[in-house]
Scaffold this active site. Structure first.
Site, PDB file in Angstrom:
ATOM      1  N   ARG A   1     -17.611  -5.435   5.211  1.00 34.25           N
ATOM      2  CA  ARG A   1     -17.903  -4.012   4.961  1.00 34.25           C
ATOM      3  C   ARG A   1     -19.423  -3.799   4.833  1.00 34.25           C
ATOM      4  O   ARG A   1     -19.963  -2.825   5.355  1.00 34.25           O
ATOM      5  CB  ARG A   1     -17.221  -3.532   3.678  1.00 34.25           C
ATOM      6  CG  ARG A   1     -15.724  -3.777   3.615  1.00 34.25           C
ATOM      7  CD  ARG A   1     -14.897  -2.693   4.293  1.00 34.25           C
ATOM      8  NE  ARG A   1     -13.482  -2.931   4.056  1.00 34.25           N
ATOM      9  CZ  ARG A   1     -12.691  -3.646   4.866  1.00 34.25           C
ATOM     10  NH1 ARG A   1     -13.155  -4.147   6.001  1.00 34.25           N
ATOM     11  NH2 ARG A   1     -11.407  -3.835   4.567  1.00 34.25           N
TER      12      ARG A   1
ATOM     13  N   GLU B   1       3.064  -6.225  -2.308  1.00 36.63           N
ATOM     14  CA  GLU B   1       2.482  -5.665  -1.082  1.00 36.63           C
ATOM     15  C   GLU B   1       2.841  -6.484   0.151  1.00 36.63           C
ATOM     16  O   GLU B   1       2.176  -7.473   0.454  1.00 36.63           O
ATOM     17  CB  GLU B   1       0.944  -5.584  -1.202  1.00 36.63           C
ATOM     18  CG  GLU B   1       0.300  -5.011   0.055  1.00 36.63           C
ATOM     19  CD  GLU B   1      -1.221  -4.867  -0.016  1.00 36.63           C
ATOM     20  OE1 GLU B   1      -1.816  -5.246  -1.046  1.00 36.63           O
ATOM     21  OE2 GLU B   1      -1.806  -4.379   0.961  1.00 36.63           O
TER      22      GLU B   1
ATOM     23  N   LYS C   1       3.795  -1.667  -2.607  1.00 34.49           N
ATOM     24  CA  LYS C   1       2.649  -1.204  -1.804  1.00 34.49           C
ATOM     25  C   LYS C   1       2.901  -1.566  -0.344  1.00 34.49           C
ATOM     26  O   LYS C   1       2.553  -2.653   0.108  1.00 34.49           O
ATOM     27  CB  LYS C   1       1.362  -1.864  -2.315  1.00 34.49           C
ATOM     28  CG  LYS C   1       0.128  -1.531  -1.474  1.00 34.49           C
ATOM     29  CD  LYS C   1      -1.157  -1.817  -2.212  1.00 34.49           C
ATOM     30  CE  LYS C   1      -2.368  -1.645  -1.307  1.00 34.49           C
ATOM     31  NZ  LYS C   1      -3.629  -1.606  -2.032  1.00 34.49           N
TER      32      LYS C   1
ATOM     33  N   SER D   1      -3.863   1.825   3.249  1.00 36.99           N
ATOM     34  CA  SER D   1      -4.270   2.655   4.393  1.00 36.99           C
ATOM     35  C   SER D   1      -4.321   1.852   5.689  1.00 36.99           C
ATOM     36  O   SER D   1      -4.140   2.424   6.775  1.00 36.99           O
ATOM     37  CB  SER D   1      -5.580   3.387   4.123  1.00 36.99           C
ATOM     38  OG  SER D   1      -6.659   2.522   3.878  1.00 36.99           O
ATOM     39  N   GLY D   2      -4.584   0.570   5.611  1.00 39.25           N
ATOM     40  CA  GLY D   2      -4.353  -0.333   6.740  1.00 39.25           C
ATOM     41  C   GLY D   2      -5.168  -0.132   8.009  1.00 39.25           C
ATOM     42  O   GLY D   2      -4.795  -0.634   9.059  1.00 39.25           O
ATOM     43  N   GLY D   3      -6.255   0.653   7.924  1.00 44.48           N
ATOM     44  CA  GLY D   3      -7.064   0.873   9.120  1.00 44.48           C
ATOM     45  C   GLY D   3      -6.907   2.282   9.691  1.00 44.48           C
ATOM     46  O   GLY D   3      -7.490   2.624  10.718  1.00 44.48           O
TER      47      GLY D   3
ATOM     48  N   SER E   1      -2.723   3.755  -2.611  1.00 45.41           N
ATOM     49  CA  SER E   1      -3.442   2.614  -3.179  1.00 45.41           C
ATOM     50  C   SER E   1      -4.413   2.175  -2.088  1.00 45.41           C
ATOM     51  O   SER E   1      -4.284   1.105  -1.513  1.00 45.41           O
ATOM     52  CB  SER E   1      -2.478   1.487  -3.549  1.00 45.41           C
ATOM     53  OG  SER E   1      -3.208   0.361  -3.985  1.00 45.41           O
TER      54      SER E   1
ATOM     55  N   ARG F   1      -9.988   1.158   2.235  1.00 41.12           N
ATOM     56  CA  ARG F   1     -10.910   1.789   3.182  1.00 41.12           C
ATOM     57  C   ARG F   1     -10.829   3.316   3.175  1.00 41.12           C
ATOM     58  O   ARG F   1     -11.841   4.000   3.256  1.00 41.12           O
ATOM     59  CB  ARG F   1     -10.641   1.239   4.598  1.00 41.12           C
ATOM     60  CG  ARG F   1     -11.159  -0.160   4.784  1.00 41.12           C
ATOM     61  CD  ARG F   1     -10.533  -0.832   5.982  1.00 41.12           C
ATOM     62  NE  ARG F   1      -9.166  -1.271   5.702  1.00 41.12           N
ATOM     63  CZ  ARG F   1      -8.385  -1.881   6.574  1.00 41.12           C
ATOM     64  NH1 ARG F   1      -8.821  -2.118   7.806  1.00 41.12           N
ATOM     65  NH2 ARG F   1      -7.163  -2.258   6.242  1.00 41.12           N
TER      66      ARG F   1
HETATM   67  P1  13P Z   1      -6.677  -0.630   2.840  1.00 36.23           P
HETATM   68  O1  13P Z   1      -6.255   0.707   2.278  1.00 36.23           O
HETATM   69  O2  13P Z   1      -8.088  -0.652   3.329  1.00 36.23           O
HETATM   70  O3  13P Z   1      -5.670  -1.150   3.833  1.00 36.23           O
HETATM   71  O4  13P Z   1      -6.678  -1.639   1.629  1.00 36.23           O
HETATM   72  C1  13P Z   1      -5.651  -1.613   0.722  1.00 36.23           C
HETATM   73  C2  13P Z   1      -5.379  -2.967   0.249  1.00 36.23           C
HETATM   74  O5  13P Z   1      -5.431  -3.229  -0.935  1.00 36.23           O
HETATM   75  C3  13P Z   1      -5.002  -3.977   1.240  1.00 36.23           C
HETATM   76  O6  13P Z   1      -4.542  -5.109   0.599  1.00 36.23           O
END
Ligand code: 13P
Length: 340
Positions: A33, A177, A219, A261-263, A289, A292
Protein backbone atom coordinates in the site's frame (compact mmCIF):
# COMPACT_ATOMS: atom_id res chain seq x y z
CA UNK A 1 -16.65 -19.65 29.30
CA UNK A 2 -18.83 -16.60 29.82
CA UNK A 3 -21.08 -16.69 26.78
CA UNK A 4 -22.94 -13.55 27.69
CA UNK A 5 -19.82 -11.40 27.51
CA UNK A 6 -18.93 -12.85 24.11
CA UNK A 7 -22.46 -12.19 22.87
CA UNK A 8 -22.34 -8.61 24.13
CA UNK A 9 -19.12 -7.91 22.24
CA UNK A 10 -20.39 -9.63 19.07
CA UNK A 11 -23.57 -7.54 19.20
CA UNK A 12 -21.64 -4.32 19.81
CA UNK A 13 -19.42 -5.08 16.78
CA UNK A 14 -22.45 -5.13 14.49
CA UNK A 15 -24.56 -2.50 16.31
CA UNK A 16 -27.06 -0.63 14.14
CA UNK A 17 -25.41 1.87 11.80
CA UNK A 18 -21.87 0.73 12.64
CA UNK A 19 -19.18 -1.52 11.19
CA UNK A 20 -15.50 -2.38 11.46
CA UNK A 21 -12.31 -0.87 10.12
CA UNK A 22 -9.78 -3.49 9.02
CA UNK A 23 -6.40 -1.83 9.66
CA UNK A 24 -4.61 -5.13 10.19
CA UNK A 25 -2.42 -5.17 7.08
CA UNK A 26 0.61 -7.37 7.65
CA UNK A 27 4.06 -5.80 7.18
CA UNK A 28 4.22 -7.08 3.59
CA UNK A 29 0.70 -5.85 2.71
CA UNK A 30 1.17 -2.37 4.21
CA UNK A 31 4.44 -2.13 2.27
CA UNK A 32 2.48 -2.74 -0.95
CA UNK A 33 0.00 0.00 0.00
CA UNK A 34 2.85 2.41 0.85
CA UNK A 35 4.65 1.54 -2.41
CA UNK A 36 1.49 2.81 -4.15
CA UNK A 37 1.98 6.29 -2.63
CA UNK A 38 5.80 6.09 -2.79
CA UNK A 39 6.27 6.05 0.97
CA UNK A 40 8.86 3.91 2.67
CA UNK A 41 7.36 1.33 5.02
CA UNK A 42 9.26 2.22 8.20
CA UNK A 43 7.90 1.60 11.68
CA UNK A 44 7.53 5.38 12.15
CA UNK A 45 5.54 5.83 8.94
CA UNK A 46 3.29 2.90 9.79
CA UNK A 47 2.69 4.38 13.24
CA UNK A 48 1.87 7.83 11.84
CA UNK A 49 -0.50 6.35 9.27
CA UNK A 50 -2.30 4.21 11.84
CA UNK A 51 -2.41 7.21 14.19
CA UNK A 52 -4.22 9.19 11.49
CA UNK A 53 -6.92 6.50 11.25
CA UNK A 54 -7.22 5.53 14.90
CA UNK A 55 -7.38 9.03 16.38
CA UNK A 56 -9.87 10.45 13.84
CA UNK A 57 -12.37 12.27 16.05
CA UNK A 58 -15.97 11.11 15.84
CA UNK A 59 -15.32 7.81 14.04
CA UNK A 60 -17.10 5.94 16.84
CA UNK A 61 -20.40 7.13 15.43
CA UNK A 62 -19.94 4.67 12.55
CA UNK A 63 -17.05 2.44 13.59
CA UNK A 64 -17.67 -0.13 16.33
CA UNK A 65 -14.25 -1.79 16.24
CA UNK A 66 -10.86 -1.78 14.55
CA UNK A 67 -8.82 -4.85 13.58
CA UNK A 68 -5.18 -4.19 14.44
CA UNK A 69 -1.94 -5.90 13.46
CA UNK A 70 0.50 -7.30 16.03
CA UNK A 71 2.87 -4.33 15.63
CA UNK A 72 0.09 -1.75 16.04
CA UNK A 73 -1.52 -3.23 19.16
CA UNK A 74 1.86 -2.78 20.89
CA UNK A 75 2.49 0.76 19.58
CA UNK A 76 1.65 4.12 21.08
CA UNK A 77 -0.14 6.94 19.30
CA UNK A 78 1.79 10.09 18.40
CA UNK A 79 0.57 11.58 21.69
CA UNK A 80 1.99 8.62 23.61
CA UNK A 81 -1.12 6.56 24.42
CA UNK A 82 -1.19 2.84 23.52
CA UNK A 83 -3.41 2.40 20.45
CA UNK A 84 -5.81 -0.08 22.13
CA UNK A 85 -6.36 2.51 24.86
CA UNK A 86 -6.98 5.29 22.32
CA UNK A 87 -9.71 3.14 20.77
CA UNK A 88 -11.27 1.93 24.03
CA UNK A 89 -11.45 5.52 25.35
CA UNK A 90 -13.36 6.51 22.20
CA UNK A 91 -15.77 3.60 22.67
CA UNK A 92 -14.26 1.58 19.80
CA UNK A 93 -13.47 -2.09 20.44
CA UNK A 94 -9.86 -3.13 19.70
CA UNK A 95 -9.44 -6.35 17.68
CA UNK A 96 -6.44 -8.26 16.42
CA UNK A 97 -5.49 -10.29 13.35
CA UNK A 98 -4.08 -13.58 14.64
CA UNK A 99 -3.53 -15.72 11.55
CA UNK A 100 -0.01 -15.85 10.14
CA UNK A 101 -1.04 -15.74 6.51
CA UNK A 102 -2.08 -18.06 3.68
CA UNK A 103 0.75 -20.41 2.58
CA UNK A 104 0.84 -22.83 -0.39
CA UNK A 105 -1.01 -26.05 0.48
CA UNK A 106 1.55 -28.77 -0.21
CA UNK A 107 0.37 -31.19 -2.90
CA UNK A 108 -2.40 -28.85 -4.11
CA UNK A 109 -0.97 -26.43 -6.69
CA UNK A 110 -2.65 -23.03 -6.67
CA UNK A 111 -4.37 -23.55 -3.30
CA UNK A 112 -3.45 -22.23 0.13
CA UNK A 113 -3.85 -23.06 3.79
CA UNK A 114 -3.84 -20.38 6.46
CA UNK A 115 -1.26 -20.95 9.21
CA UNK A 116 -1.05 -19.77 12.82
CA UNK A 117 -2.69 -22.38 15.10
CA UNK A 118 0.49 -23.37 16.97
CA UNK A 119 0.76 -21.37 20.19
CA UNK A 120 -2.47 -19.55 19.41
CA UNK A 121 -4.00 -20.10 22.87
CA UNK A 122 -1.08 -18.29 24.52
CA UNK A 123 -1.04 -15.53 21.90
CA UNK A 124 -4.79 -14.93 22.41
CA UNK A 125 -4.30 -14.69 26.18
CA UNK A 126 -1.61 -12.04 25.62
CA UNK A 127 -3.74 -10.09 23.14
CA UNK A 128 -6.61 -10.09 25.64
CA UNK A 129 -4.28 -8.49 28.19
CA UNK A 130 -3.29 -5.91 25.56
CA UNK A 131 -6.98 -5.00 25.18
CA UNK A 132 -8.24 -7.09 22.24
CA UNK A 133 -11.82 -8.30 22.58
CA UNK A 134 -12.18 -9.83 19.14
CA UNK A 135 -9.86 -11.48 16.62
CA UNK A 136 -9.70 -12.24 12.92
CA UNK A 137 -8.51 -15.25 10.90
CA UNK A 138 -8.64 -15.14 7.11
CA UNK A 139 -8.84 -18.23 4.92
CA UNK A 140 -8.22 -17.64 1.22
CA UNK A 141 -10.04 -19.57 -1.51
CA UNK A 142 -9.09 -18.82 -5.12
CA UNK A 143 -11.30 -19.57 -8.11
CA UNK A 144 -9.53 -20.82 -11.25
CA UNK A 145 -9.56 -23.85 -13.59
CA UNK A 146 -10.10 -26.92 -11.39
CA UNK A 147 -9.90 -25.04 -8.09
CA UNK A 148 -10.99 -24.77 -5.36
CA UNK A 149 -11.06 -28.46 -4.54
CA UNK A 150 -12.97 -30.02 -1.67
CA UNK A 151 -9.82 -30.78 0.32
CA UNK A 152 -8.55 -27.19 0.45
CA UNK A 153 -12.01 -25.94 1.45
CA UNK A 154 -12.28 -28.55 4.22
CA UNK A 155 -8.74 -27.93 5.53
CA UNK A 156 -9.26 -24.18 5.70
CA UNK A 157 -12.69 -24.59 7.33
CA UNK A 158 -11.16 -26.87 9.99
CA UNK A 159 -8.44 -24.32 10.75
CA UNK A 160 -11.04 -21.53 10.99
CA UNK A 161 -13.09 -23.62 13.44
CA UNK A 162 -10.09 -24.53 15.60
CA UNK A 163 -9.16 -20.85 15.72
CA UNK A 164 -12.74 -19.86 16.61
CA UNK A 165 -12.87 -22.41 19.45
CA UNK A 166 -9.62 -21.13 20.94
CA UNK A 167 -10.87 -17.53 20.71
CA UNK A 168 -14.10 -18.30 22.56
CA UNK A 169 -12.17 -20.23 25.20
CA UNK A 170 -10.04 -17.11 25.74
CA UNK A 171 -13.06 -14.74 25.90
CA UNK A 172 -12.35 -13.27 22.47
CA UNK A 173 -15.01 -13.02 19.75
CA UNK A 174 -13.80 -14.71 16.56
CA UNK A 175 -14.32 -13.05 13.20
CA UNK A 176 -14.51 -16.04 10.88
CA UNK A 177 -13.30 -14.92 7.45
CA UNK A 178 -13.46 -17.33 4.54
CA UNK A 179 -12.56 -15.11 1.57
CA UNK A 180 -13.39 -16.32 -1.92
CA UNK A 181 -11.18 -14.06 -4.04
CA UNK A 182 -12.57 -11.90 -6.83
CA UNK A 183 -9.35 -12.22 -8.87
CA UNK A 184 -9.81 -13.79 -12.29
CA UNK A 185 -12.46 -13.75 -14.97
CA UNK A 186 -15.12 -16.01 -13.44
CA UNK A 187 -18.85 -15.30 -13.55
CA UNK A 188 -21.03 -14.27 -10.61
CA UNK A 189 -22.72 -17.70 -10.90
CA UNK A 190 -19.39 -19.44 -10.28
CA UNK A 191 -18.71 -17.15 -7.32
CA UNK A 192 -22.15 -17.97 -5.91
CA UNK A 193 -21.59 -21.72 -6.23
CA UNK A 194 -18.13 -21.61 -4.61
CA UNK A 195 -19.16 -19.16 -1.85
CA UNK A 196 -22.19 -21.30 -0.98
CA UNK A 197 -20.10 -24.47 -0.79
CA UNK A 198 -17.41 -22.75 1.32
CA UNK A 199 -19.95 -21.31 3.79
CA UNK A 200 -21.71 -24.67 4.12
CA UNK A 201 -18.44 -26.46 4.95
CA UNK A 202 -17.34 -23.67 7.31
CA UNK A 203 -20.58 -23.82 9.33
CA UNK A 204 -20.40 -27.62 9.41
CA UNK A 205 -16.91 -27.36 10.94
CA UNK A 206 -17.99 -24.60 13.35
CA UNK A 207 -20.75 -26.93 14.55
CA UNK A 208 -18.37 -29.88 14.94
CA UNK A 209 -15.96 -27.69 16.93
CA UNK A 210 -18.82 -26.60 19.25
CA UNK A 211 -18.65 -22.92 18.38
CA UNK A 212 -21.21 -20.71 20.09
CA UNK A 213 -22.64 -19.04 16.99
CA UNK A 214 -24.19 -16.20 19.01
CA UNK A 215 -20.67 -15.13 19.99
CA UNK A 216 -19.02 -14.81 16.58
CA UNK A 217 -19.09 -12.58 13.50
CA UNK A 218 -18.84 -13.87 9.93
CA UNK A 219 -16.68 -11.92 7.46
CA UNK A 220 -17.41 -13.18 3.95
CA UNK A 221 -16.83 -11.94 0.43
CA UNK A 222 -19.77 -10.63 -1.52
CA UNK A 223 -21.07 -12.77 -4.38
CA UNK A 224 -19.65 -10.85 -7.31
CA UNK A 225 -18.17 -11.29 -10.81
CA UNK A 226 -14.41 -11.81 -11.10
CA UNK A 227 -12.48 -8.57 -11.59
CA UNK A 228 -11.49 -9.57 -15.11
CA UNK A 229 -14.93 -10.87 -16.16
CA UNK A 230 -16.06 -9.28 -19.40
CA UNK A 231 -19.75 -9.16 -18.46
CA UNK A 232 -19.83 -8.02 -14.83
CA UNK A 233 -23.03 -8.38 -12.82
CA UNK A 234 -24.90 -5.18 -11.81
CA UNK A 235 -24.93 -3.87 -8.22
CA UNK A 236 -28.54 -5.08 -7.85
CA UNK A 237 -27.52 -8.58 -9.00
CA UNK A 238 -24.59 -8.62 -6.55
CA UNK A 239 -26.89 -7.62 -3.69
CA UNK A 240 -29.55 -10.20 -4.57
CA UNK A 241 -27.07 -13.07 -5.10
CA UNK A 242 -25.16 -12.29 -1.90
CA UNK A 243 -28.28 -12.15 0.29
CA UNK A 244 -29.63 -15.35 -1.34
CA UNK A 245 -26.38 -17.22 -0.69
CA UNK A 246 -26.08 -16.02 2.91
CA UNK A 247 -29.71 -16.98 3.65
CA UNK A 248 -29.04 -20.48 2.35
CA UNK A 249 -25.89 -21.13 4.35
CA UNK A 250 -25.59 -18.85 7.41
CA UNK A 251 -27.63 -19.79 10.52
CA UNK A 252 -29.74 -16.98 11.96
CA UNK A 253 -28.08 -17.49 15.37
CA UNK A 254 -25.06 -15.56 14.02
CA UNK A 255 -25.61 -11.94 15.15
CA UNK A 256 -23.86 -10.26 12.29
CA UNK A 257 -22.08 -10.47 8.98
CA UNK A 258 -19.39 -7.88 8.19
CA UNK A 259 -18.14 -7.98 4.61
CA UNK A 260 -14.60 -7.56 3.34
CA UNK A 261 -14.24 -5.28 0.31
CA UNK A 262 -11.85 -7.59 -1.52
CA UNK A 263 -10.67 -5.19 -4.23
CA UNK A 264 -13.98 -3.48 -5.03
CA UNK A 265 -13.77 0.28 -5.41
CA UNK A 266 -14.75 2.26 -2.32
CA UNK A 267 -18.01 3.40 -3.89
CA UNK A 268 -18.95 -0.06 -5.18
CA UNK A 269 -18.44 -1.60 -1.75
CA UNK A 270 -20.66 1.05 -0.14
CA UNK A 271 -23.39 0.78 -2.77
CA UNK A 272 -23.50 -3.04 -2.60
CA UNK A 273 -23.85 -2.96 1.19
CA UNK A 274 -26.66 -0.41 1.04
CA UNK A 275 -28.59 -2.32 -1.64
CA UNK A 276 -28.41 -5.50 0.45
CA UNK A 277 -29.75 -3.73 3.51
CA UNK A 278 -32.56 -2.26 1.47
CA UNK A 279 -33.76 -5.80 0.64
CA UNK A 280 -34.82 -6.06 4.30
CA UNK A 281 -36.16 -8.96 6.35
CA UNK A 282 -32.65 -10.23 7.15
CA UNK A 283 -32.02 -12.45 10.20
CA UNK A 284 -28.57 -10.96 10.92
CA UNK A 285 -27.04 -7.47 10.82
CA UNK A 286 -25.21 -6.86 7.54
CA UNK A 287 -22.36 -4.39 7.77
CA UNK A 288 -18.78 -3.62 6.72
CA UNK A 289 -15.35 -4.73 7.83
CA UNK A 290 -13.48 -2.97 5.06
CA UNK A 291 -9.78 -2.43 4.64
CA UNK A 292 -9.13 -0.87 1.24
CA UNK A 293 -12.68 0.48 0.76
CA UNK A 294 -12.32 2.57 3.94
CA UNK A 295 -8.67 3.50 3.52
CA UNK A 296 -7.85 4.01 -0.17
CA UNK A 297 -8.87 7.68 -0.44
CA UNK A 298 -7.47 8.48 3.03
CA UNK A 299 -4.14 6.86 2.18
CA UNK A 300 -3.83 8.87 -1.03
CA UNK A 301 -4.73 12.15 0.69
CA UNK A 302 -2.16 11.52 3.39
CA UNK A 303 0.62 10.35 1.08
CA UNK A 304 3.05 10.52 3.97
CA UNK A 305 2.95 14.31 4.32
CA UNK A 306 2.25 16.35 7.46
CA UNK A 307 -0.20 18.48 5.48
CA UNK A 308 -2.07 15.40 4.24
CA UNK A 309 -2.79 14.06 7.73
CA UNK A 310 -5.92 16.12 8.43
CA UNK A 311 -7.31 15.60 4.92
CA UNK A 312 -6.66 11.85 5.27
CA UNK A 313 -8.73 11.81 8.45
CA UNK A 314 -11.54 13.65 6.66
CA UNK A 315 -11.53 11.13 3.82
CA UNK A 316 -11.57 8.20 6.26
CA UNK A 317 -14.46 9.72 8.24
CA UNK A 318 -16.37 10.33 5.03
CA UNK A 319 -16.14 6.66 4.00
CA UNK A 320 -16.95 5.55 7.56
CA UNK A 321 -20.08 7.73 7.57
CA UNK A 322 -21.23 6.59 4.13
CA UNK A 323 -20.73 2.94 5.03
CA UNK A 324 -22.50 3.52 8.34
CA UNK A 325 -25.46 4.80 6.29
CA UNK A 326 -25.15 1.82 3.92
CA UNK A 327 -25.41 -0.56 6.86
CA UNK A 328 -28.99 0.61 7.30
CA UNK A 329 -29.71 0.93 3.57
CA UNK A 330 -29.62 4.73 3.55
CA UNK A 331 -26.69 5.38 1.21
CA UNK A 332 -27.19 6.94 -2.20
CA UNK A 333 -24.52 7.87 -4.74
CA UNK A 334 -25.64 11.52 -4.44
CA UNK A 335 -24.16 11.61 -0.91
CA UNK A 336 -20.68 11.14 -2.39
CA UNK A 337 -20.57 14.76 -3.51
CA UNK A 338 -21.50 16.31 -0.21
CA UNK A 339 -18.65 17.85 1.76
CA UNK A 340 -16.59 15.33 3.73
P1 13P B 1 -10.33 -5.51 2.23
O1 13P B 1 -11.62 -4.83 2.59
O2 13P B 1 -9.30 -4.58 1.66
O3 13P B 1 -10.57 -6.74 1.39
O4 13P B 1 -9.69 -6.00 3.58
C1 13P B 1 -10.48 -6.59 4.53
C2 13P B 1 -9.73 -7.62 5.23
O5 13P B 1 -9.60 -7.58 6.44
C3 13P B 1 -9.19 -8.73 4.44
O6 13P B 1 -8.74 -9.72 5.28
Amino acid sequence: MNLTDLEKVAHAMVAKGKGLLAADESSSTIKKRFDGIKIESTEDNRRTYRDMLLTAAGAQQWVSGVILYDETIRQKSLSGVPFPEVLAKAGIIPGIKVDLGAKPLAGFPGETITEGLDGLRERLAEYYKLGARFAKWRAVIDIADGIPGAFAIESNAQALARYAALCQEQQIVPIVEPEVLMDGGHSIERCEAVTGEVLQVVFDQLHKHRIHLEGMVLKPNMVISGKKATDRASPEQVAAATVRTLKRHVPSAVPGIAFLSGGQSSQEATLHLSLMNRIGGLPWALTFSYGRALQDTALKSWSGSKEGYAQGQKEYLKRARLNGLASTGQYTAALENQAA
